[in-house]
Design a protein around this motif. Structure first.
Motif: not given
Length: 343
Positions: A67-83, A293-298
């Motif tokens: 769950p931690r990895i999934i959440l970190s990926f989602i948050v990374g994607a969210e912040l990147s898309c917002a950027g 989104a994908l790159f930010g999640g990674l």
């Protein structure tokens, strides 16, 4: 044709890296689990077969790391898309949710919810992301209003306004933390930006906000492409510029709030990822948005893995690592663009 093949190859390589990164991230940590056992543990979820697995391995992967990895990926994607949305809207590569003040606004809203409305719901929404969204929206509208001079929004004014508003709102958050007494410890670690103590519950609550913000962003990508030609040109090509900007603010603020509400302020992700993605995939927002989104999640998944292992068995807030990486990168962009901004 060659460009299409190249983009497909880039996406394939990125997805492959996400898969490999996920396996490595699950495997390493204070408790090492061999990578070959990870597929068996995931298979045990869907079959009744017993594999050569220990109880500790199952619990650590299924209840904590996955769950931690999934959440970190989602948050990374969210912040990147917002950027991507903020940079496209303001036509400035120096803007991101952190610099523009959205992260601080979301942090203030989330802090208020944690301190005074914990466990309550508003309009069917959990109080923390709801107040976080309101805070992010308020901060961005404030920055935009201050930076708008004579009907125009100057890039350097946005930058200065964002830094000033972000600092002011951060000071209020610091005061709330200071005045919170016994609750100080609960929000201090969260304020630094961390995925500690996050589980499936946070993933499930986060998903509707993230998906809504992401889908809303998909509808404004063509408008963002036209907006790069200038507001006047966009207007004469049939784009409702004011409506487009409002949609940008709402979708980007929702993405930022969704990320900050659960994991605190994780700075510079929305600055670094869109910029690097633009160099790899090009400036077309229709590709840039999905790729980021994908790159930010990674990226955030890797950063959080480093946060877990650098000082293992203890761990450091991931916001410290992203700031150490993002700070110098921001200065590089600032120096690179100063001639344009001051002219």
């Amino acid at each position: 044709m060659f460009r299409k093949i190249t983009k497909r190859y880039i996406y394939f390589l990125l997805i492959l890296l996400i898969f490999l990164g996920s396996v490595i991230s699950i495997s390493i940590g204070a408790f090492y689990i061999p990578a070959k056992k990870i597929p068996l543990i995931l298979l045990s979820l869907f079959t009744k077969r017993e594999y050569d697995l220990t109880f500790a391995e199952k619990v650590i992967i299924l209840n904590f790391r996955l769950p931690r990895i999934i959440l970190s990926f989602i948050v990374g994607a969210e912040l990147s898309c917002a950027g991507v949305i903020y940079q496209g809207m303001f036509r400035n590569p120096l803007t991101d949710p952190y610099v523009i003040g959205a992260s601080s606004g979301a942090s203030l809203g989330a802090s208020v919810a944690i301190l005074y409305f914990q466990g309550m719901n508003f309009i069917g929404m959990n109080a923390t992301p709801f107040f976080s969204f309101l805070g992010a929206l308020f901060a961005v509208f404030l920055v935009w209003s201050i930076a708008r001079i004579g009907g125009k929004t100057l890039s350097f004014s946005i930058l200065l306004s964002g830094i000033a508003v972000s600092s002011f709102l951060s000071a209020i958050v610091s005061f709330l933390m200071y005045a919170s007494g016994e609750k100080l410890k609960n929000i201090y670690f969260w304020h630094l930006g961390s995925f500690s103590y996050q589980g499936w519950k946070e993933v499930i609550i986060n998903l509707p906000y993230g998906i809504t913000g992401f889908l809303a962003g998909l509808f404004i990508l063509r408008g963002l492409n036209v907006l790069q030609l200038g507001e006047e040109t966009a207007f004469f090509t049939g784009v409702d510029v004011e409506l487009l900007k409002k949609l940008c603010l709402i979708s980007a603020s929702l993405l930022t709030a969704s990320a900050v509400a659960f994991c605190g302020i994780i700075g510079f992700v929305g600055l670094i990822i869109p910029h690097i993605s633009r160099l790899i995939i090009g400036p077309d927002h229709r590709n840039l948005y999905v790729f980021s989104a994908l790159f930010g999640g990674l990226y955030l998944m890797v950063m959080d893995t480093l946060a877990r292992v650098i000082i293992a068995p203890s761990e450091m807030p991931v916001g410290i690592i992203t700031a150490l990486v993002g700070g110098p990168f921001f200065l590089y962009l600032l120096i690179k663009n100063r001639k344009i901004d001051f002219s």
